[in-house]
Structure formats: structure tokens, C-alpha cells
Design a protein around this motif. Sequence first.
Motif, PDB file in Angstrom:
ATOM      1  N   TYR A  82      59.277 -30.239  40.279  1.00  0.00           N
ATOM      2  CA  TYR A  82      59.541 -30.767  38.939  1.00  0.00           C
ATOM      3  C   TYR A  82      59.804 -32.271  38.986  1.00  0.00           C
ATOM      4  O   TYR A  82      59.336 -33.025  38.122  1.00  0.00           O
ATOM      5  N   ARG A  83      60.535 -32.714  40.002  1.00  0.00           N
ATOM      6  CA  ARG A  83      60.817 -34.138  40.139  1.00  0.00           C
ATOM      7  C   ARG A  83      59.516 -34.938  40.241  1.00  0.00           C
ATOM      8  O   ARG A  83      59.367 -35.981  39.595  1.00  0.00           O
ATOM      9  N   GLU A  84      58.572 -34.440  41.050  1.00  0.00           N
ATOM     10  CA  GLU A  84      57.286 -35.134  41.176  1.00  0.00           C
ATOM     11  C   GLU A  84      56.542 -35.150  39.850  1.00  0.00           C
ATOM     12  O   GLU A  84      55.967 -36.167  39.459  1.00  0.00           O
ATOM     13  N   PHE A  85      56.540 -34.015  39.160  1.00  0.00           N
ATOM     14  CA  PHE A  85      55.849 -33.905  37.878  1.00  0.00           C
ATOM     15  C   PHE A  85      56.480 -34.849  36.853  1.00  0.00           C
ATOM     16  O   PHE A  85      55.768 -35.546  36.110  1.00  0.00           O
ATOM     17  N   ALA A  86      57.804 -34.877  36.801  1.00  0.00           N
ATOM     18  CA  ALA A  86      58.499 -35.705  35.822  1.00  0.00           C
ATOM     19  C   ALA A  86      58.244 -37.194  36.054  1.00  0.00           C
ATOM     20  O   ALA A  86      58.084 -37.962  35.099  1.00  0.00           O
ATOM     21  N   ARG A  87      58.207 -37.601  37.305  1.00  0.00           N
ATOM     22  CA  ARG A  87      57.942 -39.000  37.615  1.00  0.00           C
ATOM     23  C   ARG A  87      56.490 -39.366  37.314  1.00  0.00           C
ATOM     24  O   ARG A  87      56.206 -40.446  36.802  1.00  0.00           O
ATOM     25  N   ALA A  88      55.564 -38.459  37.623  1.00  0.00           N
ATOM     26  CA  ALA A  88      54.143 -38.753  37.395  1.00  0.00           C
ATOM     27  C   ALA A  88      53.810 -38.820  35.908  1.00  0.00           C
ATOM     28  O   ALA A  88      52.987 -39.637  35.477  1.00  0.00           O
ATOM     29  N   THR A  89      54.440 -37.966  35.108  1.00  0.00           N
ATOM     30  CA  THR A  89      54.136 -37.902  33.675  1.00  0.00           C
ATOM     31  C   THR A  89      55.034 -38.782  32.823  1.00  0.00           C
ATOM     32  O   THR A  89      54.763 -38.984  31.640  1.00  0.00           O
ATOM     33  N   GLY A  90      56.115 -39.298  33.408  1.00  0.00           N
ATOM     34  CA  GLY A  90      57.068 -40.097  32.641  1.00  0.00           C
ATOM     35  C   GLY A  90      58.120 -39.266  31.939  1.00  0.00           C
ATOM     36  O   GLY A  90      58.950 -39.805  31.196  1.00  0.00           O
ATOM     37  N   LEU A  91      58.125 -37.946  32.186  1.00  0.00           N
ATOM     38  CA  LEU A  91      59.103 -37.086  31.524  1.00  0.00           C
ATOM     39  C   LEU A  91      60.536 -37.428  31.929  1.00  0.00           C
ATOM     40  O   LEU A  91      61.479 -37.185  31.169  1.00  0.00           O
ATOM     41  N   PHE A  92      60.707 -38.004  33.109  1.00  0.00           N
ATOM     42  CA  PHE A  92      62.067 -38.332  33.570  1.00  0.00           C
ATOM     43  C   PHE A  92      62.762 -39.328  32.641  1.00  0.00           C
ATOM     44  O   PHE A  92      63.985 -39.438  32.637  1.00  0.00           O
ATOM     45  N   ILE A 131      64.664 -26.868  24.085  1.00  0.00           N
ATOM     46  CA  ILE A 131      63.870 -28.076  24.295  1.00  0.00           C
ATOM     47  C   ILE A 131      63.268 -28.543  22.975  1.00  0.00           C
ATOM     48  O   ILE A 131      63.305 -29.734  22.633  1.00  0.00           O
ATOM     49  N   VAL A 132      62.731 -27.597  22.214  1.00  0.00           N
ATOM     50  CA  VAL A 132      62.122 -27.933  20.923  1.00  0.00           C
ATOM     51  C   VAL A 132      63.158 -28.498  19.954  1.00  0.00           C
ATOM     52  O   VAL A 132      62.910 -29.496  19.262  1.00  0.00           O
ATOM     53  N   ILE A 133      64.332 -27.882  19.923  1.00  0.00           N
ATOM     54  CA  ILE A 133      65.372 -28.298  18.964  1.00  0.00           C
ATOM     55  C   ILE A 133      66.052 -29.592  19.401  1.00  0.00           C
ATOM     56  O   ILE A 133      66.211 -30.527  18.613  1.00  0.00           O
ATOM     57  N   PHE A 134      66.469 -29.658  20.674  1.00  0.00           N
ATOM     58  CA  PHE A 134      67.205 -30.830  21.132  1.00  0.00           C
ATOM     59  C   PHE A 134      66.347 -32.092  21.154  1.00  0.00           C
ATOM     60  O   PHE A 134      66.888 -33.200  21.124  1.00  0.00           O
ATOM     61  N   SER A 135      65.040 -31.933  21.201  1.00  0.00           N
ATOM     62  CA  SER A 135      64.165 -33.103  21.154  1.00  0.00           C
ATOM     63  C   SER A 135      64.215 -33.797  19.800  1.00  0.00           C
ATOM     64  O   SER A 135      63.748 -34.941  19.662  1.00  0.00           O
ATOM     65  N   LEU A 136      64.796 -33.130  18.810  1.00  0.00           N
ATOM     66  CA  LEU A 136      64.962 -33.744  17.492  1.00  0.00           C
ATOM     67  C   LEU A 136      66.102 -34.758  17.479  1.00  0.00           C
ATOM     68  O   LEU A 136      66.136 -35.656  16.630  1.00  0.00           O
ATOM     69  N   PHE A 137      67.046 -34.613  18.403  1.00  0.00           N
ATOM     70  CA  PHE A 137      68.293 -35.368  18.314  1.00  0.00           C
ATOM     71  C   PHE A 137      68.111 -36.872  18.474  1.00  0.00           C
ATOM     72  O   PHE A 137      68.950 -37.655  18.014  1.00  0.00           O
ATOM     73  N   SER A 138      67.045 -37.276  19.132  1.00  0.00           N
ATOM     74  CA  SER A 138      66.809 -38.718  19.278  1.00  0.00           C
ATOM     75  C   SER A 138      66.302 -39.340  17.982  1.00  0.00           C
ATOM     76  O   SER A 138      66.270 -40.564  17.860  1.00  0.00           O
ATOM     77  N   ASP A 139      65.947 -38.494  17.026  1.00  0.00           N
ATOM     78  CA  ASP A 139      65.454 -38.965  15.721  1.00  0.00           C
ATOM     79  C   ASP A 139      64.285 -39.939  15.884  1.00  0.00           C
ATOM     80  O   ASP A 139      64.227 -40.971  15.235  1.00  0.00           O
ATOM     81  N   GLN A 140      63.380 -39.571  16.783  1.00  0.00           N
ATOM     82  CA  GLN A 140      62.192 -40.385  17.032  1.00  0.00           C
ATOM     83  C   GLN A 140      60.947 -39.495  16.922  1.00  0.00           C
ATOM     84  O   GLN A 140      60.484 -38.919  17.908  1.00  0.00           O
ATOM     85  N   LYS A 142      57.956 -40.260  16.617  1.00  0.00           N
ATOM     86  CA  LYS A 142      56.889 -40.766  17.467  1.00  0.00           C
ATOM     87  C   LYS A 142      57.096 -40.267  18.900  1.00  0.00           C
ATOM     88  O   LYS A 142      58.122 -40.540  19.525  1.00  0.00           O
ATOM     89  N   GLY A 143      56.150 -39.512  19.398  1.00  0.00           N
ATOM     90  CA  GLY A 143      56.254 -38.987  20.748  1.00  0.00           C
ATOM     91  C   GLY A 143      56.925 -37.628  20.843  1.00  0.00           C
ATOM     92  O   GLY A 143      57.093 -37.100  21.943  1.00  0.00           O
ATOM     93  N   TYR A 144      57.311 -37.051  19.682  1.00  0.00           N
ATOM     94  CA  TYR A 144      58.013 -35.766  19.689  1.00  0.00           C
ATOM     95  C   TYR A 144      57.167 -34.674  20.345  1.00  0.00           C
ATOM     96  O   TYR A 144      57.642 -33.938  21.215  1.00  0.00           O
ATOM     97  N   ILE A 145      55.911 -34.565  19.924  1.00  0.00           N
ATOM     98  CA  ILE A 145      55.046 -33.513  20.457  1.00  0.00           C
ATOM     99  C   ILE A 145      54.878 -33.674  21.966  1.00  0.00           C
ATOM    100  O   ILE A 145      54.930 -32.695  22.728  1.00  0.00           O
ATOM    101  N   GLN A 146      54.719 -34.914  22.414  1.00  0.00           N
ATOM    102  CA  GLN A 146      54.494 -35.143  23.839  1.00  0.00           C
ATOM    103  C   GLN A 146      55.702 -34.748  24.671  1.00  0.00           C
ATOM    104  O   GLN A 146      55.567 -34.053  25.687  1.00  0.00           O
ATOM    105  N   ARG A 147      56.906 -35.165  24.262  1.00  0.00           N
ATOM    106  CA  ARG A 147      58.068 -34.849  25.089  1.00  0.00           C
ATOM    107  C   ARG A 147      58.405 -33.363  25.050  1.00  0.00           C
ATOM    108  O   ARG A 147      58.836 -32.784  26.051  1.00  0.00           O
ATOM    109  N   VAL A 148      58.187 -32.714  23.898  1.00  0.00           N
ATOM    110  CA  VAL A 148      58.411 -31.275  23.825  1.00  0.00           C
ATOM    111  C   VAL A 148      57.395 -30.538  24.697  1.00  0.00           C
ATOM    112  O   VAL A 148      57.743 -29.644  25.481  1.00  0.00           O
ATOM    113  N   ALA A 149      56.126 -30.917  24.559  1.00  0.00           N
ATOM    114  CA  ALA A 149      55.073 -30.237  25.314  1.00  0.00           C
ATOM    115  C   ALA A 149      55.275 -30.398  26.824  1.00  0.00           C
ATOM    116  O   ALA A 149      55.131 -29.430  27.588  1.00  0.00           O
TER     117      ALA A 149
END
Length: 323
Positions: A82-92, A131-140, A142-149
Motif C-alpha cells: 500500500y505504501r508503494e501504491f500510495a506514493r506512486a499514485t499520490g494518495l499519500f 472513505i466515501v463519507i470522510f472524503s467530504l470533510f475537506s470540502d473540496q 475538486k478531486g473528490y472522485i479521484q481520492r475516493v476511488a
Amino acid sequence: MTFLGIHPIALAITAGIAGALLITPAIFITLEKAGKLSPALRADLWTRYKSWLILAPLMILPLLAGRVPAVVGVAVLAALCYREFARATGLFREHLVSALVSVGGLLLSFAILDNWLGFFDALESLIVSLIVIFSLFSDQPKGYIQRVALGVLAFMLFGVSLGHFSYLANDRLGPPLQISILLCVELNDVFAYCTGKTFGRRKLSPNTSPNKTIGGALGAMVLTTALFATLVHFILRDTPIDQPIHLITLGVLLSLTGQWGDLVMSSIKRDLGIKDMAATIPGHGGLLDRFDSLIFVGPALFHYLFYFGGITLDTPARVFTGH
């Protein structure tokens, strides 16, 4: 008959791998003296060999050591992947989503150690919902679908899917099954390469993985199925699974899902424009590059074996929470 409580198939595979590692240098030296190795290929082969001297014990010893080391070992592997995936995709960079994926992985590991299958299954939908719900908390927006997915994908691949492989440790025959799966998953790639070089003409998925051929995929399926069916026959002798239809199906499932895992990760890397997910293992790339074929094998084999009575998860249910 077992030796030190270790199933004979697990011992045989371990001895076979150790023997292969011992004779490999002699093979390299023979090929080099025969002029079959270029300097670049020689250097690459020795680099990969040295990595396997470390990888092989790290892969096998936790599975031989017992239920808890096996679960912890797979959990560590999942976290590093997961660490490798998160760094490669920017999810971190998405700290809240990344934290939820990590917490979800820890809870899954607890559910496996507790042999609480109901909690394990419930976590799949609960963590995804969070993950779907807490991703709302940043109130952004733009990029919601990407970070949730990305968060959901990471949790399902490295938490849930690898978790199913880990869950096999709760059965008394878990160690030989897990070691056999690891062996066959790795050889599945080797078989695909060798048969592809020999019989491969038509590309399997040229835009995703240009070197893979339909001939290689079919060759790997035949050889891997034969090997895995044989191993499972000796491991699950006298169980409902020990029938030709089940043994062949398990082998086909392992080969297909192993190749799909490799293609999925190749597609992700192509999309990101990178060759490897990391440079963790010299000669191999990252851990995720080495173990991507294992991702979908766990769920497919776990549920097939569980449904048809090949495993009973005979560790007491709810080891910690049932008392």
C-alpha cells in the motif's frame, strides 16, 4: 506425517526452493562459460538471485512459523505494498483517506487473528463507506472522485484481497495451502514467460503488457493447473475438494487470477507512466511489482475452498472477543 508440526507438502516445497537456490549459481556459471550470457544479462541475473536469497526466507518462514506470524507477515506485506501504491499514485497526500485505509487494514488483521469472519466481511463495506463519507470533510469537490476511488481501490486490493490470503492461516492446513499458492503464483509467471517465448505469437494485451502473449497465458494455465491440482490433492486428501473437477478449477482460478493481478498492476503503471512501483527489491522493482499476481488469488481460492468444504477455519472462532 508431520515434522515439527509442519505439513510434508510445506516441507517439500521449502526444501525444493532451498535446493533451487543452492544450484542456481552453478547454472549461471555454466551458462557464462558456454558464452550464453552477455555481461548485462549476467549482472541482472545475479542481482535477481541475491534478492531471492532474501525474499524466499521472508516469504516462507512466517507461513511455517504458525498462524499469528503468518497473519502478521501478510499484514506487513500488505502495508508495504500500500505504501508503494500510495506514493506512486499520490494518495499519500490525502492524509485522511490514507489513514482510513491503514486503519481498515489493521482492523482486518485483527478480525483475521480473532477468526471473526463476520467482522472481516462487515469491514469491507464499512471502511469503504467511511472513505466515501470522510472524503467530504475537506470540502473540496475538486478531486473528490479521484481520492475516493484511489482509497477504495487501495483498501480492496491490499486490505481485503490480501486479507483473504491471510485468512487461510486460520485453517490447520493453511500453511501448506499458502506456501503452495505462493509457489504456484511465482511459477505461473515463469511458465507464462517460457511458453510465451516458445509458442506465443499473438499478443494478449499489447497496450497494457506488450510482452505477454495468448500462447504464454494458455501455457501457464495448463502447467500451473497441473502443479497446483497435484499439490492440493496431497494437502486436502479425503476432503470434498479432492475431486478432479475441484482440483482443476482451483488450478485454473489460480492461474487466471494471478495473471489478472499482473495485468491490473501493469495497467496502473502504464496509466501513471512508470515502469516499476518502487525500487525496493534490486532487479525486481517494488514489492508490489513482485507480489501483484497474488492480489486476486486470495479471494478466489478462499471462497471456493470455504464454500466446497476444503477448509473449515478450525481455529476457535473469535479467539479474543468470544470470551
